[in-house]
Write a protein that holds these residues in place. Structure first.
Motif, PDB file in Angstrom:
ATOM      1  N   ALA A 195       0.826  -1.196   0.000  1.00 28.24           N
ATOM      2  CA  ALA A 195       0.000   0.000   0.000  1.00 28.24           C
ATOM      3  C   ALA A 195       0.862   1.248   0.000  1.00 28.24           C
ATOM      4  O   ALA A 195       0.647   2.173  -0.787  1.00 28.24           O
ATOM      5  N   VAL A 196       1.866   1.258   0.874  1.00 30.42           N
ATOM      6  CA  VAL A 196       2.731   2.432   0.978  1.00 30.42           C
ATOM      7  C   VAL A 196       3.468   2.665  -0.340  1.00 30.42           C
ATOM      8  O   VAL A 196       3.575   3.796  -0.828  1.00 30.42           O
ATOM      9  N   VAL A 197       3.940   1.571  -0.953  1.00 34.26           N
ATOM     10  CA  VAL A 197       4.664   1.722  -2.214  1.00 34.26           C
ATOM     11  C   VAL A 197       3.728   2.206  -3.323  1.00 34.26           C
ATOM     12  O   VAL A 197       4.075   3.102  -4.106  1.00 34.26           O
ATOM     13  N   ILE A 198       2.524   1.652  -3.372  1.00 33.71           N
ATOM     14  CA  ILE A 198       1.564   2.087  -4.413  1.00 33.71           C
ATOM     15  C   ILE A 198       1.284   3.580  -4.279  1.00 33.71           C
ATOM     16  O   ILE A 198       1.333   4.334  -5.261  1.00 33.71           O
ATOM     17  N   VAL A 199       0.983   4.013  -3.060  1.00 33.34           N
ATOM     18  CA  VAL A 199       0.703   5.435  -2.847  1.00 33.34           C
ATOM     19  C   VAL A 199       1.898   6.285  -3.285  1.00 33.34           C
ATOM     20  O   VAL A 199       1.754   7.263  -4.018  1.00 33.34           O
ATOM     21  N   GLY A 200       3.095   5.871  -2.855  1.00 41.25           N
ATOM     22  CA  GLY A 200       4.293   6.640  -3.180  1.00 41.25           C
ATOM     23  C   GLY A 200       4.533   6.729  -4.679  1.00 41.25           C
ATOM     24  O   GLY A 200       4.792   7.800  -5.223  1.00 41.25           O
ATOM     25  N   VAL A 201       4.413   5.594  -5.362  1.00 42.40           N
ATOM     26  CA  VAL A 201       4.713   5.578  -6.799  1.00 42.40           C
ATOM     27  C   VAL A 201       3.683   6.397  -7.581  1.00 42.40           C
ATOM     28  O   VAL A 201       4.035   7.219  -8.440  1.00 42.40           O
ATOM     29  N   GLY A 426       9.210  11.468  -2.699  1.00 46.43           N
ATOM     30  CA  GLY A 426       8.367  10.276  -2.812  1.00 46.43           C
ATOM     31  C   GLY A 426       9.049   9.062  -2.203  1.00 46.43           C
ATOM     32  O   GLY A 426       8.447   8.313  -1.428  1.00 46.43           O
ATOM     33  N   ILE A 427      10.341   8.909  -2.548  1.00 44.00           N
ATOM     34  CA  ILE A 427      11.077   7.762  -1.999  1.00 44.00           C
ATOM     35  C   ILE A 427      11.207   7.910  -0.480  1.00 44.00           C
ATOM     36  O   ILE A 427      11.002   6.956   0.267  1.00 44.00           O
ATOM     37  N   ALA A 428      11.508   9.128  -0.037  1.00 41.40           N
ATOM     38  CA  ALA A 428      11.605   9.361   1.412  1.00 41.40           C
ATOM     39  C   ALA A 428      10.284   9.022   2.095  1.00 41.40           C
ATOM     40  O   ALA A 428      10.263   8.406   3.164  1.00 41.40           O
ATOM     41  N   ALA A 429       9.172   9.418   1.460  1.00 46.50           N
ATOM     42  CA  ALA A 429       7.866   9.154   2.064  1.00 46.50           C
ATOM     43  C   ALA A 429       7.602   7.656   2.160  1.00 46.50           C
ATOM     44  O   ALA A 429       7.104   7.167   3.180  1.00 46.50           O
ATOM     45  N   ILE A 430       7.940   6.923   1.105  1.00 51.90           N
ATOM     46  CA  ILE A 430       7.746   5.467   1.138  1.00 51.90           C
ATOM     47  C   ILE A 430       8.594   4.865   2.268  1.00 51.90           C
ATOM     48  O   ILE A 430       8.117   4.078   3.087  1.00 51.90           O
ATOM     49  N   TYR A 431       9.860   5.292   2.292  1.00 48.02           N
ATOM     50  CA  TYR A 431      10.786   4.762   3.276  1.00 48.02           C
ATOM     51  C   TYR A 431      10.312   5.063   4.707  1.00 48.02           C
ATOM     52  O   TYR A 431      10.211   4.161   5.553  1.00 48.02           O
ATOM     53  N   LEU A 432       9.985   6.327   4.948  1.00 50.78           N
ATOM     54  CA  LEU A 432       9.547   6.692   6.298  1.00 50.78           C
ATOM     55  C   LEU A 432       8.218   6.018   6.635  1.00 50.78           C
ATOM     56  O   LEU A 432       7.986   5.622   7.773  1.00 50.78           O
ATOM     57  N   GLY A 433       7.368   5.883   5.647  1.00 51.47           N
ATOM     58  CA  GLY A 433       6.096   5.193   5.864  1.00 51.47           C
ATOM     59  C   GLY A 433       6.328   3.778   6.361  1.00 51.47           C
ATOM     60  O   GLY A 433       5.636   3.293   7.260  1.00 51.47           O
ATOM     61  N   ILE A 434       7.327   3.105   5.781  1.00 53.35           N
ATOM     62  CA  ILE A 434       7.628   1.733   6.201  1.00 53.35           C
ATOM     63  C   ILE A 434       8.292   1.725   7.577  1.00 53.35           C
ATOM     64  O   ILE A 434       7.933   0.949   8.456  1.00 53.35           O
ATOM     65  N   VAL A 435       9.238   2.664   7.772  1.00 53.58           N
ATOM     66  CA  VAL A 435       9.947   2.731   9.047  1.00 53.58           C
ATOM     67  C   VAL A 435       8.992   3.001  10.216  1.00 53.58           C
ATOM     68  O   VAL A 435       9.124   2.438  11.294  1.00 53.58           O
ATOM     69  N   PHE A 436       8.013   3.866   9.966  1.00 50.68           N
ATOM     70  CA  PHE A 436       7.123   4.281  11.051  1.00 50.68           C
ATOM     71  C   PHE A 436       5.880   3.397  11.183  1.00 50.68           C
ATOM     72  O   PHE A 436       4.957   3.757  11.885  1.00 50.68           O
ATOM     73  N   GLU A 437       5.900   2.244  10.521  1.00 46.55           N
ATOM     74  CA  GLU A 437       4.697   1.405  10.520  1.00 46.55           C
ATOM     75  C   GLU A 437       4.123   1.166  11.912  1.00 46.55           C
ATOM     76  O   GLU A 437       2.932   1.304  12.144  1.00 46.55           O
ATOM     77  N   GLN A 438       5.004   0.809  12.831  1.00 44.48           N
ATOM     78  CA  GLN A 438       4.508   0.430  14.158  1.00 44.48           C
ATOM     79  C   GLN A 438       4.421   1.604  15.139  1.00 44.48           C
ATOM     80  O   GLN A 438       4.204   1.421  16.313  1.00 44.48           O
ATOM     81  N   GLN A 439       4.640   2.813  14.635  1.00 44.56           N
ATOM     82  CA  GLN A 439       4.638   3.972  15.536  1.00 44.56           C
ATOM     83  C   GLN A 439       3.274   4.636  15.579  1.00 44.56           C
ATOM     84  O   GLN A 439       2.531   4.584  14.608  1.00 44.56           O
ATOM     85  N   ASN A 440       3.016   5.276  16.672  1.00 46.55           N
ATOM     86  CA  ASN A 440       1.824   6.104  16.742  1.00 46.55           C
ATOM     87  C   ASN A 440       2.159   7.457  16.106  1.00 46.55           C
ATOM     88  O   ASN A 440       2.982   8.195  16.617  1.00 46.55           O
ATOM     89  N   VAL A 441       1.556   7.745  14.966  1.00 47.85           N
ATOM     90  CA  VAL A 441       1.943   8.950  14.239  1.00 47.85           C
ATOM     91  C   VAL A 441       0.890  10.049  14.361  1.00 47.85           C
ATOM     92  O   VAL A 441       0.978  11.079  13.712  1.00 47.85           O
ATOM     93  N   ALA A 442      -0.109   9.808  15.209  1.00 51.49           N
ATOM     94  CA  ALA A 442      -1.207  10.763  15.290  1.00 51.49           C
ATOM     95  C   ALA A 442      -0.725  12.160  15.673  1.00 51.49           C
ATOM     96  O   ALA A 442      -1.268  13.158  15.218  1.00 51.49           O
ATOM     97  N   TYR A 443       0.336  12.215  16.492  1.00 48.87           N
ATOM     98  CA  TYR A 443       0.801  13.527  16.945  1.00 48.87           C
ATOM     99  C   TYR A 443       1.425  14.336  15.819  1.00 48.87           C
ATOM    100  O   TYR A 443       1.578  15.543  15.918  1.00 48.87           O
ATOM    101  N   MET A 444       1.805  13.651  14.733  1.00 50.46           N
ATOM    102  CA  MET A 444       2.548  14.345  13.684  1.00 50.46           C
ATOM    103  C   MET A 444       1.727  15.429  12.995  1.00 50.46           C
ATOM    104  O   MET A 444       2.243  16.485  12.661  1.00 50.46           O
ATOM    105  N   VAL A 445       0.452  15.159  12.767  1.00 51.98           N
ATOM    106  CA  VAL A 445      -0.382  16.175  12.129  1.00 51.98           C
ATOM    107  C   VAL A 445      -0.533  17.368  13.068  1.00 51.98           C
ATOM    108  O   VAL A 445      -0.436  18.521  12.649  1.00 51.98           O
TER     109      VAL A 445
END
Lengths: 562, 107
Positions: A195-201, A426-445
Motif C-alpha cells: 500500500a505504501v509503495v503504491i501510494v508513493g509511486v 516520494g522515496i523518502a515518504a515510502i521509506y519513512l512510511g515503512i519505518v514508522f509502521e509500528q509507531q503512533n503517528v497521530a501527533y505528527m499532524v
C-alpha cells in the motif's frame, strides 16, 4: 534480519533527531506502540473501483503532462484554474482521509466533541480570506516564500520558509503514508508495504509528470467523489430516521455507553490553556500550511483567489456537518450490530476510525463499501500529491533557484530540479512510511499544524502587515517558533509520556501553539526593533511599494498591467 | 513600476481604499475570532451551558445548533467579504491603476 531491524531503528532515530534537535534516547520509542490492525480479506469491488480511479487520474496526468512546459505550469497550473475549481481543490486538500475517518470516528466515540475539532478546522478559512489571501496572491508567484521575500533578504528568509515547509510537509506525509498503509490493510486486504509503495509511486507519477495541473484535477475529482459519498451516507441515515434529528439523537443516546454525555462537551478539551492552544494551532496552522497557501497561485487573480475560499469554506463546512451526521448514524446503526462488533475486544471492528467505513456497508451494501474504500484511498493519494508538490517547490524554487543560484537559473533546469525533488520526496515518504509502521503517528499532524502556526504564519503575516519587520527579526523569531513548538511537543504528554514512557511530562500541555506562537511573535518583534536603523528604514521604504501592490494587485503575477 | 507605486501611494484615494478595506476585514476577522473563542471558552470553562436541552421534551442540546451556527456564520461572512471586495474594492483599485498607470503610459 537483525541488521535490518538495526537499520530501521537508526533511520527512526535520525528522523526523529532531525525533527527534534534535542532528543537523546528517542530511539527507544520505536516499539512502545504497535498498531492493532488486522488484515482483512481481499475486497475486490473496492480494488476495481480504485483501479478505475487510478486509470482516470493517470489519463489526466498524461493530458496535464502535455500542457506542463513552463515553471508557471508546473508550480501553478499556468494560473488558469477558476475560483470554483480551486475551491473544490482546496476542499480536497483539506478533507483528508484523517478528517473524514478521524472526525466521524471521534463523533462515533464521543459525540459532540467531534464538532469541536470540525469547527476549529473550519474557522481558519475566514481568517485566511480576510487577512491573507489577496495580499498573498498579489505579492507571490509560486510559493508563500515569494511573498515573504518580497522585501526581506531572500536568501535567509527563503531558507527559513523552505525549512518550515519541508518540516511540515514531511510530518504530514509520514502521517498520511502510515495512515494509508493501515487503511489499505483494512479496506483492501493488501499488505501494508504494498500500500505504501503504491501510494508513493502513484504520487510521484502525478506530480513529476503532471505538476500542479494534474495534482489539482486529482484533488477536484476526489473532492467530488468524497462529497457525493458522504452526502449519500448522511442522506441514507436521515432517511432511516424519518429525517428527524430528534430520533437520530435519541436512539444514539440510548445505544451509546456514554448515554446523554454524547450530546455535550466531554473530556476532549480538558483545561482552558489546552483549549486555547489547540484553537490557535488549528486556526493559524491552516493559514500556514504550505500546500494550501500554494493553491492561491493557481488562479488568475485576487478576485478568483477570494472566490475560491468562499467555495472552499462552503464545501468544507458542509462536509463537516455530514461527518457529524455520519458519526451519529454510525452509533445508531453499528452499536449492538453483531456484524460490526469485534468479538474479542467488544468495540467496533478495526477501531473507531472505521465507523464511517462500516456505516457505508450498513447503508449501501458491499458495492457502496467498495466505493467509499476506494474514495478513502484516493483521498490519501490526492493529499500526498499536494504535499509533495509543495515540498518539491520549496526545494527547487526556494532553495535551489533562490538560495543556491541567487535567482540566476534557467527555467528548464528549475523544473528538472523540482522533478528530481519530487522523486526524492516520494522515496523518502515510502521509506519513512515503512519505518514508522509500528509507531503512533497521530501527533505528527498536530505538530505540523503547530509548526505551520508558529513559523510560516508569523513571518507571512508580519511581512504583510508590519512595516518595521526586518530579515533578522523574521529569521530569528521564526526559528524560535520552530524550536519552541518541537521542544514543547517532545517534552509534552504526547511524546514524553505516551511514546517515550516517562511517568510525567516536563511540559504539561498537549498543544504547544500558544507558547510557540508567542515565542515566534515576541522574537520577531524584539529582533526587528533592535535591528540597525538603516535596515529598519530600508524596510519601511520597501514596505510602501509592497503595500500598494498587495492592495491593488498592480504588478502581481499574471496581471495584465505591466 | 516603482514610480507607479509611489504615485498611487501618494493618492488620497488609495488611503481611502486601504482604510475601508482594512476596517472591513479586521471587523469580520474579529467577529469570527470572538464567535470562535466564545465557543471554545464556554467549552473550557462552562461546558454545562452547552448541555442544556433546547426544550423540555428534546434531547438536542444547545451545543449542537450553536456549533452548526459557527460553521454557517463562517461561510456567510466569507461570502459577504468576497462580495464587497470583488465589487467595491476591486473597482477602486482598478480605477487607481487606470488613473495612474494607463494615463501616464500614453503621455
Amino acid at each position: 534480519m537483525l541488521k535490518n531491524q538495526e537499520l530501521n531503528n537508526m533511520a527512526k532515530s535520525c528522523f526523529l533527531l532531525l525533527i527534534s534537535l534535542f532528543a537523546p534516547g528517542i530511539l527507544f520509542a520505536a516499539d512502545s506502540i504497535s498498531g492493532n490492525v488486522v488484515k482483512q480479506s481481499v475486497n475486490s469491488t473496492a480494488i476495481i473501483m480504485f483501479l478505475v480511479f487510478v486509470c482516470a487520474t493517470l489519463g489526466i496526468t498524461y493530458w496535464a503532462a502535455r500542457r506542463t512546459r513552463s515553471r508557471k505550469d508546473f508550480y501553478a497550473a499556468g494560473g488558469n484554474i477558476t475560483g470554483f475549481q480551486n475551491g473544490l481543490a482546496i476542499a480536497g486538500d483539506y478533507m483528508s482521509a484523517a478528517s473524514f475517518l478521524g472526525i466521524s470516528g471521534l463523533v462515533f466515540a464521543s459525540g459532540f466533541d467531534g464538532l469541536i475539532y470540525s469547527i476549529g478546522f473550519l474557522v481558519g478559512w475566514p481568517i485566511i480570506l480576510f487577512l491573507l489571501a489577496e495580499r498573498l496572491r498579489n505579492l507571490g508567484k509560486y510559493t508563500f516564500a515569494d511573498a515573504v521575500s518580497y522585501r526581506l533578504h531572500p536568501v535567509r528568509i527563503r531558507s527559513l520558509a523552505a525549512c518550515g515547509t519541508l518540516v511540515v510537509v514531511l510530518l504530514y506525509l509520514v502521517a498520511q503514508m502510515v495512515g494509508a498503509g493501515k487503511l489499505i490493510q483494512l479496506l483492501f486486504g493488501l499488505e501494508y508495504h504494498y500500500a505504501v509503495v503504491i501510494v508513493g509511486v502513484l504520487m510521484i507519477l502525478y506530480v513529476t509528470f503532471g505538476g500542479m495541473l494534474a495534482t489539482t484535477w486529482v484533488q477536484i475529482i476526489k473532492a467530488v467523489l468524497l462529497l457525493f459519498g458522504a452526502s449519500f451516507m448522511a442522506l441514507m441515515v436521515m432517511e432511516k430516521m424519518d429525517f428527524s434529528f430528534e430520533m437520530l439523537f435519541t436512539r444514539a443516546i440510548n445505544l451509546h455507553d456514554k448515554g446523554l454525555a454524547i450530546m455535550s462537551p466531554g473530556g476532549l478539551v480538558s483545561d482552558p490553556v489546552s483549549a486555547i492552544s489547540l484553537g490557535l494551532a488549528l486556526m493559524f496552522g491552516t493559514a500556514g500550511l504550505p500546500h494550501i497557501l500554494m493553491r492561491f497561485f493557481t488562479v488568475p487573480n485576487a478576485k478568483e483567489a477570494r472566490k475560491s475560499i468562499f467555495y472552499a469554506t462552503g464545501f468544507i463546512g458542509y462536509f463537516y456537518i455530514l461527518t457529524f451526521i455520519i458519526g451519529f448514524g454510525a452509533i445508531v446503526m453499528l452499536v449492538n450490530n453483531p456484524e460490526y462488533i469485534d468479538p474479542e475486544g467488544g468495540g467496533i471492528m478495526g477501531g473507531n476510525n472505521m465507523a464511517a467505513i462500516h456505516l457505508a456497508k450498513a447503508v449501501g451494501g458491499e458495492m457502496f463499501l467498495g466505493f467509499i474504500s476506494a474514495v478513502a484511498f484516493a483521498t490519501i493519494l490526492a493529499v500526498v500529491s499536494g504535499l509533495t508538490l509543495s515540498g518539491a517547490s520549496a526545494i527547487s524554487h526556494d532553495l535551489y533557484a533562490s538560495v543556491i543560484k541567487h535567482g540566476k537559473v534557467h527555467e528548464g533546469e528549475e523544473i528538472k530540479v523540482s522533478r528530481i525533488a519530487t522523486i526524492c520526496l516520494g522515496i523518502a515518504a515510502i521509506y519513512l512510511g515503512i519505518v514508522f509502521e509500528q509507531q503512533n503517528v497521530a501527533y505528527m499532524v498536530g505538530l505540523a499544524f503547530a509548526i505551520a502556526a508558529s513559523v510560516n504564519f508569523p513571518i507571512l503575516f508580519l511581512s504583510m502587515y508590519w512595516k518595521k519587520l526586518t530579515t533578522k527579526g523574521a529569521f530569528i523569531g521564526g526559528s524560535l517558533g520552530l524550536v519552541t513548538a518541537v521542544t514543547c511537543m517532545i517534552l509534552g504528554p504526547t511524546i514524553w509520556v505516551d511514546i517515550l514512557g516517562n511517568p510525567e511530562a516536563i511540559f504539561p500541555y498537549k498543544h504547544p501553539a500558544l507558547f510557540s506562537m508567542t515565542a515566534a511573535f515576541a522574537g520577531i518583534y524584539i529582533f526587528s526593533v533592535t535591528d540597525s536603523r538603516q535596515e529598519i528604514s530600508d524596510m519601511e521604504t520597501a514596505f510602501k511599494d509592497q503595500y500598494v501592490r498587495s492592495q491593488t494587485g498592480l504588478g502581481a503575477e499574471g496581471s495584465t498591467q505591466h | 513600476m516603482q514610480q507607479f507605486y509611489k504615485k498611487i501611494y501618494d493618492d488620497p484615494k488609495f488611503h481611502e481604499l486601504e482604510g475601508k478595506r482594512g476596517k472591513f476585514s479586521w471587523c469580520l476577522a474579529l467577529a469570527v475570532l470572538v464567535i470562535y473563542y466564545a465557543f471554545i471558552l464556554i467549552i473550557a470553562f462552562r461546558p454545562e451551558i452547552f448541555a442544556i436541552p433546547l426544550s423540555d421534551n428534546s434531547v438536542i442540546t444547545w451545543g449542537i445548533p450553536v456549533g452548526v451556527f459557527v460553521i454557517i456564520i463562517s461561510f456567510l461572512l466569507t461570502g459577504i467579504y468576497v462580495w464587497r471586495a470583488n465589487n467595491e474594492f476591486d473597482q477602486i483599485g482598478q480605477d487607481l491603476i487606470e488613473h495612474h498607470v494607463k494615463k501616464s503610459g500614453t503621455e
